[in-house]
Design an enzyme around this catalytic site. Structure first.
Site, mmCIF file in Angstrom:
data_model
loop_
_atom_site.group_PDB
_atom_site.id
_atom_site.type_symbol
_atom_site.label_atom_id
_atom_site.label_comp_id
_atom_site.label_asym_id
_atom_site.label_seq_id
_atom_site.Cartn_x
_atom_site.Cartn_y
_atom_site.Cartn_z
ATOM 1 N N THR A 40 -5.043 -9.253 -0.744
ATOM 2 C CA THR A 40 -5.611 -8.529 -1.880
ATOM 3 C C THR A 40 -5.090 -7.091 -1.862
ATOM 4 O O THR A 40 -4.671 -6.586 -0.827
ATOM 5 C CB THR A 40 -7.153 -8.575 -1.842
ATOM 6 O OG1 THR A 40 -7.600 -8.033 -0.604
ATOM 7 C CG2 THR A 40 -7.668 -10.013 -1.994
ATOM 8 N N THR A 42 -6.035 -3.614 -2.129
ATOM 9 C CA THR A 42 -6.441 -2.511 -1.246
ATOM 10 C C THR A 42 -6.326 -2.920 0.213
ATOM 11 O O THR A 42 -5.889 -2.123 1.058
ATOM 12 C CB THR A 42 -7.876 -2.052 -1.573
ATOM 13 O OG1 THR A 42 -7.936 -1.683 -2.951
ATOM 14 C CG2 THR A 42 -8.303 -0.883 -0.716
ATOM 15 N N CYS A 43 -6.681 -4.147 0.515
ATOM 16 C CA CYS A 43 -6.610 -4.639 1.896
ATOM 17 C C CYS A 43 -5.170 -4.637 2.407
ATOM 18 O O CYS A 43 -4.915 -4.279 3.554
ATOM 19 C CB CYS A 43 -7.180 -6.052 1.971
ATOM 20 S SG CYS A 43 -8.872 -6.195 1.371
ATOM 21 N N SER A 44 -4.227 -5.023 1.547
ATOM 22 C CA SER A 44 -2.821 -5.147 1.944
ATOM 23 C C SER A 44 -2.035 -3.847 1.850
ATOM 24 O O SER A 44 -1.074 -3.655 2.588
ATOM 25 C CB SER A 44 -2.119 -6.194 1.073
ATOM 26 O OG SER A 44 -2.641 -7.473 1.328
ATOM 27 N N LEU A 48 -5.415 -2.621 6.049
ATOM 28 C CA LEU A 48 -4.762 -3.266 7.190
ATOM 29 C C LEU A 48 -3.551 -2.472 7.682
ATOM 30 O O LEU A 48 -3.463 -2.180 8.884
ATOM 31 C CB LEU A 48 -4.376 -4.713 6.860
ATOM 32 C CG LEU A 48 -3.658 -5.469 7.977
ATOM 33 C CD1 LEU A 48 -4.481 -5.510 9.251
ATOM 34 C CD2 LEU A 48 -3.306 -6.879 7.505
#
Length: 170
Positions: A40, A42-44, A48
């Protein structure tokens, strides 16, 4: 709050491996961050990779491990780690969301069609006990949020850890 005893299902070298919370947290000081999902935006693009880039800074501040947890299965978490070039942060698959639920962070994301996922947060877990937890604002079960990303960032966690060291030095 103590971490719930739970067994995660990892996939390593084509084999299933059961790893318990005891193995993950006993006698360790860990930064754990939870996020809505692999691959996703923001996560990527931020969370992370930010923790991966800051890994050595966490180690310098006395953190033994940095764990990323998501309500995704082991196959997805492994593929995401490979796609992101993750080598230091350990990816924790919480496929059923059981562990995430035990922390009160399981959330429904119906507008995105995600179903149950993790709310975005970060925590310091010291020998199986939650020492500090930072939960993004706006927790709700209806996707009525703009995917906040402030207090669960690696920068926020690093500031907390540094201030803890500074206050203990006085």
């Amino acid at each position: 709050m103590n971490v719930l005893h739970h067994t995660f299902k990892f996939r390593t070298a084509g084999e299933w491996q059961d790893v318990s919370t005891i193995e993950l947290f006993k006698d360790k000081k860990v930064v754990l961050f939870g996020l809505p999902g692999a691959f996703t935006p923001t996560c990527s693009s931020k969370q992370l990779p930010g923790y991966e880039e800051s890994y050595n800074k966490f180690k310098d501040l006395g953190i033994d491990e940095v764990y990323c947890i998501s309500v995704n299965d082991a196959f997805v978490m492994n593929a995401w780690a490979d796609a992101q070039g993750i080598e230091k942060v350990k990816m924790i698959p919480d496929g059923c969301g059981t562990f995430t639920r035990s922390l009160g962070m399981l959330v429904n994301k119906p507008k995105q069609g995600f179903g149950l996922r993790s709310w975005r947060y970060s925590a310091v877990i010291n020998d199986g006990k939650v020492e500090q937890m930072f939960v993004e604002p706006g927790f709700n079960q209806f996707s009525d949020d703009d995917d906040p990303y402030t207090v669960s960032s690696p920068e926020h966690m690093l500031k907390y850890l540094q201030s803890s060291i500074d206050s203990n030095a006085i």
